[in-house]
Scaffold this motif. Sequence first.
Motif, short mmCIF file in Angstrom:
data_model
loop_
_atom_site.label_atom_id
_atom_site.label_comp_id
_atom_site.label_asym_id
_atom_site.label_seq_id
_atom_site.Cartn_x
_atom_site.Cartn_y
_atom_site.Cartn_z
N ILE A 152 0.84 -1.20 0.00
CA ILE A 152 0.00 0.00 0.00
C ILE A 152 0.87 1.25 0.00
O ILE A 152 0.62 2.22 -0.72
CB ILE A 152 -0.97 0.00 1.21
N GLN A 153 1.95 1.21 0.79
CA GLN A 153 2.84 2.37 0.83
C GLN A 153 3.47 2.61 -0.55
O GLN A 153 3.58 3.75 -1.01
CB GLN A 153 3.94 2.15 1.88
N SER A 154 3.82 1.53 -1.19
CA SER A 154 4.44 1.62 -2.51
C SER A 154 3.44 2.20 -3.51
O SER A 154 3.76 3.08 -4.32
CB SER A 154 4.90 0.22 -2.90
N LYS A 155 2.20 1.73 -3.41
CA LYS A 155 1.15 2.22 -4.30
C LYS A 155 0.91 3.72 -4.06
O LYS A 155 0.67 4.48 -4.99
CB LYS A 155 -0.14 1.42 -4.05
N MET A 156 0.99 4.12 -2.80
CA MET A 156 0.78 5.53 -2.46
C MET A 156 1.87 6.41 -3.07
O MET A 156 1.59 7.44 -3.67
CB MET A 156 0.75 5.69 -0.94
N PHE A 157 3.11 5.99 -2.95
CA PHE A 157 4.20 6.75 -3.56
C PHE A 157 4.00 6.83 -5.07
O PHE A 157 4.19 7.88 -5.69
CB PHE A 157 5.56 6.10 -3.25
N ASP A 158 3.62 5.71 -5.64
CA ASP A 158 3.33 5.63 -7.07
C ASP A 158 2.27 6.68 -7.42
O ASP A 158 2.44 7.49 -8.34
CB ASP A 158 2.82 4.21 -7.33
N TYR A 159 1.20 6.68 -6.65
CA TYR A 159 0.10 7.61 -6.93
C TYR A 159 0.54 9.06 -6.80
O TYR A 159 0.07 9.93 -7.53
CB TYR A 159 -1.08 7.34 -5.97
N LEU A 160 1.46 9.32 -5.86
CA LEU A 160 1.90 10.70 -5.62
C LEU A 160 2.98 11.14 -6.60
O LEU A 160 3.54 12.23 -6.47
CB LEU A 160 2.40 10.84 -4.17
N GLY A 161 3.28 10.27 -7.57
CA GLY A 161 4.17 10.70 -8.65
C GLY A 161 5.62 10.32 -8.46
O GLY A 161 6.49 10.77 -9.21
N PHE A 162 5.92 9.52 -7.44
CA PHE A 162 7.28 9.01 -7.29
C PHE A 162 7.49 7.88 -8.29
O PHE A 162 6.60 7.03 -8.45
CB PHE A 162 7.48 8.42 -5.89
N THR A 163 8.64 7.84 -8.93
CA THR A 163 8.97 6.62 -9.67
C THR A 163 9.34 5.56 -8.64
O THR A 163 9.65 5.87 -7.48
CB THR A 163 10.17 6.83 -10.61
N LYS A 164 9.30 4.30 -9.08
CA LYS A 164 9.70 3.20 -8.19
C LYS A 164 11.09 3.46 -7.61
O LYS A 164 11.34 3.23 -6.42
CB LYS A 164 9.75 1.87 -8.97
N GLU A 165 12.00 3.97 -8.48
CA GLU A 165 13.38 4.19 -8.06
C GLU A 165 13.47 5.30 -7.02
O GLU A 165 14.17 5.19 -6.01
CB GLU A 165 14.28 4.54 -9.27
N GLU A 166 12.73 6.39 -7.28
CA GLU A 166 12.73 7.49 -6.31
C GLU A 166 12.19 7.05 -4.95
O GLU A 166 12.76 7.36 -3.91
CB GLU A 166 11.85 8.65 -6.82
N ALA A 167 11.08 6.34 -5.00
CA ALA A 167 10.47 5.88 -3.75
C ALA A 167 11.44 4.98 -2.99
O ALA A 167 11.62 5.12 -1.78
CB ALA A 167 9.16 5.15 -4.03
N GLN A 168 12.08 4.09 -3.72
CA GLN A 168 13.01 3.16 -3.07
C GLN A 168 14.22 3.91 -2.52
O GLN A 168 14.65 3.68 -1.40
CB GLN A 168 13.44 2.06 -4.06
N ALA A 169 14.73 4.86 -3.30
CA ALA A 169 15.92 5.60 -2.86
C ALA A 169 15.62 6.42 -1.62
O ALA A 169 16.41 6.48 -0.68
CB ALA A 169 16.42 6.50 -3.99
N GLN A 170 14.45 7.05 -1.59
CA GLN A 170 14.15 7.93 -0.46
C GLN A 170 13.58 7.20 0.74
O GLN A 170 13.89 7.51 1.87
CB GLN A 170 13.18 9.03 -0.90
N PHE A 171 12.67 6.27 0.48
CA PHE A 171 11.94 5.65 1.58
C PHE A 171 12.06 4.14 1.62
O PHE A 171 11.29 3.47 2.32
CB PHE A 171 10.47 6.07 1.53
N GLY A 172 13.02 3.61 0.84
CA GLY A 172 13.22 2.16 0.82
C GLY A 172 13.42 1.58 2.21
O GLY A 172 12.86 0.53 2.54
N PHE A 173 14.17 2.29 3.05
CA PHE A 173 14.45 1.77 4.39
C PHE A 173 13.16 1.53 5.18
O PHE A 173 13.05 0.61 5.97
CB PHE A 173 15.39 2.70 5.16
N LEU A 174 12.16 2.40 4.93
CA LEU A 174 10.91 2.25 5.66
C LEU A 174 10.07 1.11 5.09
O LEU A 174 9.53 0.28 5.83
CB LEU A 174 10.12 3.57 5.61
#
Lengths: 582, 582
Positions: A492-514
């Motif tokens: 769900i968190q991944s889907k939310m980042f996706d929806y907010l316009g993060f690419t998979k890579e951006e989301a992982q780079a910034q919030f992957g630890f979470l």
Amino acid sequence: MYRTHNNGALRAENINETVTLAGWVQKSRDKGFMIWVDLRDRYGITQLIFDEERTPKAVMDLAKTMGREFVIQVTGKVIERESKNPKMPTGDVELLVEKLEILNEAKTPPFTIEDATDGGEDLRMKYRYLDIRRNPVKEKLIFRHKVSIAVRNYLSEQGFIEVETPYLIKSTPEGARDFVVPSRMNEGQFYALPQSPQTFKQLLMVGGMDKYFQIVKCFRDEDLRADRQPEFTQIDCEMAFVEQEDILNIFEGLTKHLLKEVVGFEIESFPRMTYDEAMAKYGNDKPDIRFGMEFGELNAVAQHKDFNVFNSAELVVGIAVPGGASYTRKEIDKLIDWVKRPQVGALGMVYVKCNEDGSFKSSVDKFYDQEDLAKWAEATGAQPGDLICVLSGETSKTRAQLSALRMELATQLGLRKSDEFAPLWVVDFPLLEWDEETERYHAMHHPFTSPKPGQMELLDTKPGEVKANAYDLVLNGNEIGGGSIRIHDKEIQSKMFDYLGFTKEEAQAQFGFLMDAFQYGAPPHGGLAFGLDRLVAILGGQETIRDFIAFPKNNAGRDVMIDAPAKIDAAQLEELNLKITL
Amino acid sequence: MYRTHNNGALRAENINETVTLAGWVQKSRDKGFMIWVDLRDRYGITQLIFDEERTPKAVMDLAKTMGREFVIQVTGKVIERESKNPKMPTGDVELLVEKLEILNEAKTPPFTIEDATDGGEDLRMKYRYLDIRRNPVKEKLIFRHKVSIAVRNYLSEQGFIEVETPYLIKSTPEGARDFVVPSRMNEGQFYALPQSPQTFKQLLMVGGMDKYFQIVKCFRDEDLRADRQPEFTQIDCEMAFVEQEDILNIFEGLTKHLLKEVVGFEIESFPRMTYDEAMAKYGNDKPDIRFGMEFGELNAVAQHKDFNVFNSAELVVGIAVPGGASYTRKEIDKLIDWVKRPQVGALGMVYVKCNEDGSFKSSVDKFYDQEDLAKWAEATGAQPGDLICVLSGETSKTRAQLSALRMELATQLGLRKSDEFAPLWVVDFPLLEWDEETERYHAMHHPFTSPKPGQMELLDTKPGEVKANAYDLVLNGNEIGGGSIRIHDKEIQSKMFDYLGFTKEEAQAQFGFLMDAFQYGAPPHGGLAFGLDRLVAILGGQETIRDFIAFPKNNAGRDVMIDAPAKIDAAQLEELNLKITL
């Protein structure tokens, strides 16, 4: 030992004791043969008396050299005061001085160290250490301490653990700009200062800490508005295995405790209101409910007549101003000018006087008869003697304008009483808000907020309507706290980042630890953060936070007194492993 | 509501109640017809039982899919446990599960979440949120909270006010390098992060705050050694109108309170020792006095014989090792090798076995007779059965070497007991220390420390001998706090900066705000700061601080888990009004 007592301590029962006091010369009255001095410290004022007949001559002579704010130490006998001062706790006695030592001289202060000082804001900021000597400022700092320690003890008793999270962290922008800190040991890399410990407290929940809190400094590199500091203090809280209801109950408990402990105000329970209701009734998601003046929507009763301004408007809405029927034409024109100011932005204002005899007199009598206006009065709750103010236009703008007018009128009418407290929960915030500039939806709270159960599906069809498990605590028209139930599922968190316009890579780079942490057994969790600066100010009966901060910054983010930030020297810059050209 | 009880709550009196629990699957034993699960949360463990005959089949089936660290919610009836476990607070009961919900699945954790984990340091740091689930780490974080809140309540009751000082300040280097923060709003200028709130707390004293404290993060951009963090937490205190004696009493009170409250250790009063005495007796300004082994100076009894090594030495000094006479030749050689390691740096070691029969056997029998050695035994306090270890050379180096040996031997002999606490005040520190590199004197504490009364004059003639109003609080061989009486006079402060090599302009530019403040009636004042990280660790019976920090940094100053610091994007850099080339 510099003193046997402080300057707030001596009472009639101390008469005849020999004591030593130390402090600042608040003021001195020299009658030649006798000198009276008010000696001040944090705890109070004690009157000293130097008497030609009873005080040694050398002491008498030395006393004559003292100016305001000299730091002195005196020893003498406590005697009964001839003219007692019942307003001072030490007003029954005075000290007949036998020994005097001047511990430090003082230049004449640039403003008087009195409750009502002659010093302006800038001067008081520049000499903040002198301003702090004044009771009104000193007491606010002590008040802040009382609030902080009450918060800590209450939460601690409720099983919360204060855990310190790091200040030198990775940049994970949460809306505002991060302050960054170049790392000398890691070439070309930067720490960020936390805008909040959001991700760390979520990791603590994954770590089983269960109930966490922290009173913690946070940092936002924002363009400063008045009364907003680049560094601010947050009461940051998070709990695991909770639903929204649990969180509201715990923090309602905390707020009630504070109201009772530090301001002596008791209240049974806090009303709750949805975001939609708050917007419809007050045009504002942080309504001041110390007073009424609720919005009355007039579309049904004011449209479809011949008044085109209203007919073409998305929203026609009014409020009843108590006693406003007696306003003169000039006073009403002033109100109209007020709403037309660029800061408010209304194009005009329609008004209706509700006369004591039950009749109405409006600025639109041409289009509406008495029966029409009676319906307006009903919708706005106007009583005979009131004035109905009506605005119209696009919904969100009109609501904001009328909300501004409502607050202005309440201030004028003295309805915003500083010793009255009206807390309110605003719940069911939208998950997303539309951003005109970037032309896309952004997280209204932050990207970790969970949608309400079953609303995830609406994301693709009606994103603006998705409600979040998010809530604000409002006190006297100020948001003092806000929080949400968080997402605790990686998908769900991944889907939310996706929806907010993060690419998979951006989301992982910034919030992957979470998101990685969520894979190892993350419990359901949620929390709330209070803005301590504002909370303290409002509990203290004020709206400006600056007085409750020992060393505030000015609107340019500068420590006025200490003159920071400053240039740093070239050698220091070079060591940072950065090539920085100023 | 996710739970009616936590996992540490259920007792025999809850038998037959229907309760809901939530938590992590610590472990699961599946016997096919019956499954036992240890359900864990912060508060404890409750045993769950799934029984084919009494648990619904769907629940039974679901239970079989659970792995370690799954997050679950269960409802069922509390029943008496067949084989009670007296070691567990909940060991009398178990929960017969009727309903089960898997709240979140979990990947197999990279190390076992057990008190004695199989995870190495690096892995545990990388998955710190899993490490925190383990009792030993969790309990240390809770212990830290208990220490912090005990400190706050104690100081608050003593009239101290916690005042928050700013984090974005002006760079005023105090020995270590500052972390700097570029200011976007003030072109080319930088904030510094505070190494301590030293100047601010002094301004608060000038401001009449009288008693201040703060538990506050401080920052030093130093090359990291093991167990030193670039951000650390300080209990920072300051008082006005005090002499050294007042400060020692107050903070001795605080430390006694902590020892009693958080570790149950009572002590009457703390011994005091001058810096000179500590150096002579223990070769160290933070001696561990949980055990004896005091230095015996042997110059008088060991020099002027034929042993040239000693004759040419500035200092000959020994310690008596209890029971060391029984050491084998091999064991003694190991000790000699130990002191000759480069980290210690001795050239060799002379030893004397004090035999049980009163005779002596030394490594220098060629030069010293029994009568000589008897005097060594007397000087070192050696008893029959002990071993005297003697080092010689330049005074300060030899002391440091013997101090290292003393500590090593005490560790080997088990004399440094973690449940024993030996606090000590070390007073009368030198004001200045000689710096070989810059070839000049530096402030040993900081430039705000006042010399002892009447010693200012010595500055020009014998600067190394000037003693300061400075003191350290030592606990079990660690400096846990240090402070001083400050200079409160502009002229003296100015002279001090002058002496320390500041030009008038430099002193004014960096510390003008403080010296200016001193002109407006600064009271005599002084204070103390505790290093909270170390204090907590030592009270907790450990020497390493890292386990008591939720998210520590590694030796390169990196958050291992979150991977900070990191590169920031070019747009963000550009906005900083700096031209930075990486």
